[in-house]
Design an enzyme around this catalytic site. Structure first.
Site, PDB file in Angstrom:
ATOM      1  N   GLY A  28      33.668  59.984  49.828  1.00  0.00           N
ATOM      2  CA  GLY A  28      32.797  60.439  49.028  1.00  0.00           C
ATOM      3  C   GLY A  28      33.092  61.773  47.766  1.00  0.00           C
ATOM      4  O   GLY A  28      33.403  60.233  46.841  1.00  0.00           O
TER       5      GLY A  28
ATOM      6  N   GLY B 236      31.615  57.336  54.118  1.00  0.00           N
ATOM      7  CA  GLY B 236      31.030  57.758  55.617  1.00  0.00           C
ATOM      8  C   GLY B 236      32.131  57.626  56.978  1.00  0.00           C
ATOM      9  O   GLY B 236      32.632  58.250  57.749  1.00  0.00           O
TER      10      GLY B 236
ATOM     11  N   ARG C 108      32.001  46.538  44.872  1.00  0.00           N
ATOM     12  CA  ARG C 108      32.292  45.603  46.416  1.00  0.00           C
ATOM     13  C   ARG C 108      32.589  44.474  45.726  1.00  0.00           C
ATOM     14  O   ARG C 108      33.121  44.047  47.055  1.00  0.00           O
ATOM     15  CB  ARG C 108      30.955  46.636  46.866  1.00  0.00           C
ATOM     16  CG  ARG C 108      30.707  47.984  47.031  1.00  0.00           C
ATOM     17  CD  ARG C 108      30.172  48.523  47.859  1.00  0.00           C
ATOM     18  NE  ARG C 108      30.197  49.679  48.081  1.00  0.00           N
ATOM     19  CZ  ARG C 108      28.746  50.739  48.034  1.00  0.00           C
ATOM     20  NH1 ARG C 108      27.759  49.949  48.509  1.00  0.00           N
ATOM     21  NH2 ARG C 108      29.619  52.038  48.895  1.00  0.00           N
TER      22      ARG C 108
END
Ligand code: AMP
Length: 395
Positions: free
Chosen positions: A353, A376, A35
Site C-alpha cells: 500500500g 492487499g 500493470r
C-alpha cells in the site's frame, strides 16, 4: 514451484490471468500502464517460445456488463506496450470467446472482455471457471494483486490444469522476494512498520516478530505505544483500546530477542494541515493541542544506524503524513537510508500500500531491491496467510 521455465509453449495456447485493472481518464485513456508493463516479461517469453497468449483480467467493479468498464478501452495501450496488435473477444466465455481462442495462431495475443461482467467470477463458480479453462492449454497466474481472492480465474480454474499450470514471472518474483525476507533471509533482518493504525498491522507484527532482529515502529502507530508506556501524546492519533496489545507486543518482542525502535522525537503540529505551526518535541511530552505527524531528527538518526547495519529490510507503511510535504521528511529520509543500505548489498522489499506510493512519489523505486505490485495481497502474505491463488498453483 512451477514457473514458465518448466514449460515449452511452442504451439500451445497460454491462458494467463493478468491484473490489467489500470486507471482510465474520462476519455477512457489509460493513465498509468505499469500493470500492463509488469505482465510483459511473461507474455514475451511465451510468444518467444512460439506459443500464443489469451489474457484474462478484471477492470474496476462493474455491476454486470457496463460499457465503461470494458477492457476494449485498454487495447491500444496494451498493443503499444506489448508490441503486438492485441485481438479482443467481446465476452470472456461462450461462442465468441471460444472462436477467438480457436482462431489464435502462434505469436498472437487475445484479450478477453472483463471477467467481472459475470458475477460467477467473484463467486468462484466452478462451471464458469471450467468454461474459461476450455480456452487454453496451460494456465498461468501472473496477477499478484488478486492472488488473495478465491475467484474463478485466480484460483478455481487451476483444478482444470492439474499438470499444466504455473506462476508467471511477476508472481514468481513476488513470492521469491517475500521468501527472501521471511524465510531465507540474511541477518540482521529489519522490518519497518508505519502507517496510521496498530489495529490494521497487528497480525503482520505478530507474524514477523519470529523472523526479524529489529522492528522499527513509526507513523501514527507510534502514539498508541507511547501512551501505553505512560507518555504524553497531546492530540496525536491513538487507539486507546489497543494499548494493552501494544504492551503485549513489546513483551513478546523482548521474549523473542527482537529489538524494537520507536521514535524518540517527532514533528508536532498544531493542526492536521500542511500550513500548521510545527515544533520538534520529545515523543513523550507532546503538548495538548499538538499532534505528532512525522518522525523527528533524533529518531531518524537512530533508524539510520539500524537500517545501515541491516542485510535484509522490509518496509511497510510511511513514517509520517507524507501526503503533506511538511510531514514527508521522515518517510523520504527513511527511503534514502534503505536505498543506501541496498546499494551496499542489503536486500530491500517495499510492500503493502502506502509505502509503495511514497517510494514512487519520491523517485526511490529503482533504488529498492523489489517493490511489490499488490497491496492487499502482500499484506496478507506478511500476515503469514497462504493466498488461495498461490496455493492453487502449488497443489
Ligand atoms: P496505512 O494505510 O495504515 O499504511 O497508513 C498510511 C497512512 O498513515 C498515510 O496516509 C499517512 O498519512 C498516515 N499517517 C502516518 N503517520 C501519521 C500520523 N502521525 N498521524 C496520522 N496519520 C499518519
Amino acid at each position: 514451484m512451477k514457473t514458465l521455465n518448466n514449460f515449452n509453449f511452442k504451439n500451445k495456447k497460454a491462458l494467463i490471468r493478468v491484473d490489467f485493472n489500470v486507471p482510465l481518464d474520462e476519455n477512457f485513456n489509460v493513465t498509468d500502464a505499469t500493470r500492463i508493463e509488469a505482465a510483459k516479461p511473461t507474455i514475451d517469453k511465451i510468444l518467444a517460445d512460439g506459443g500464443s497468449v489469451i489474457l484474462m483480467s478484471h477492470l474496476g467493479r462493474p455491476k454486470g456488463a457496463e460499457e465503461k468498464y470494458s477492457l476494449k478501452h485498454i487495447l491500444k495501450t496494451a498493443s503499444e506496450v506489448l508490441g503486438v496488435q492485441v485481438k479482443f473477444a467481446e465476452n470472456c466465455i461462450g461462442p465468441v470467446a471460444k472462436k477467438a481462442a480457436d482462431d489464435l495462431k502462434p505469436g498472437e495475443v487475445l484479450l478477453l472482455e472483463n471477467l467481472r461482467f459475470h458475477n460467477e467470477e467473484e463467486a468462484g463458480d466452478v462451471a464458469f471457471a471450467k468454461e474459461l479453462a476450455s480456452l487454453g492449454d496451460i494456465y498461468v497466474n501472473d496477477a499478484f494483486g488478486t492472488a488473495h481472492r478465491a475467484h474463478a480465474s485466480t484460483t478455481i480454474i487451476a483444478q482444470f490444469f492439474p499438470n499444466d499450470k504455473c506462476f508467471g514471472t511477476l508472481l514468481a518474483k513476488e513470492i521469491e522476494s517475500l521468501n527472501r525476507v521471511l524465510k531465507n533471509s540474511e541477518k540482521p533482518v529489519t522490518a519497518v512498520l508505519g502507517g496510521s493504525k496498530v489495529s490494521s498491522k497487528i497480525t503482520v507484527i505478530e507474524n514477523i516478530l519470529d523472523k526479524v532482529d529489529h522492528m522499527i515502529i513509526g507513523g501514527g502507530m507510534t502514539y498508541t505505544f507511547v501512551k501505553a508506556l505512560g507518555g504524553k501524546i497531546g492530540d496525536s492519533i491513538c487507539e486507546d483500546d489497543k494499548q494493552e496489545l501494544a504492551l503485549e507486543i513489546l513483551r513478546l518482542a523482548k521474549e523473542k530477542g527482537v529489538q524494537i525502535h520507536i521514535p524518540v522525537d517527532v514533528v508536532a503540529a498544531n493542526a492536521f494541515s500542511n500550513d500548521a505551526e510545527t515544533q520538534i518535541v520529545d515523543v513523550t511530552k507532546i503538548p495538548d493541542g499538538w499532534q505528532g505527524l512525522d518522525a523527528g531528527p533524533k529518531s531518524l538518526e537512530n533508524f539510520k544506524k539500524v537500517i545501515l547495519e541491516s542485510k535484509t529490510i522490509l518496509w511497510n507503511g510511511p513514517l509520517g503524513v507524507f501526503e503533506l510535504p511538511t510531514f514527508a521528511n521522515g518517510t523520504i529520509e527513511l527511503g534514502n537510508y534503505i536505498a543506501e543500505a541496498t546499494e551496499k548489498g542489503a536486500f530491500s522489499l517495499v510492500g503493502g500500500g502506502d509505502s509503495v506510493s511514497a517510494v514512487k512519489q519520491f523517485g526511490l523505486e529503482d533504488k529498492m531491491s523489489y517493490v511489490s505490485t499488490g497491496g492487499g495481497a502482500m499484506l496478507e502474505m506478511l500476515e503469514g496467510r497462504v493466498l488461495p491463488g498461490i496455493a492453487a498453483i502449488l497443489d
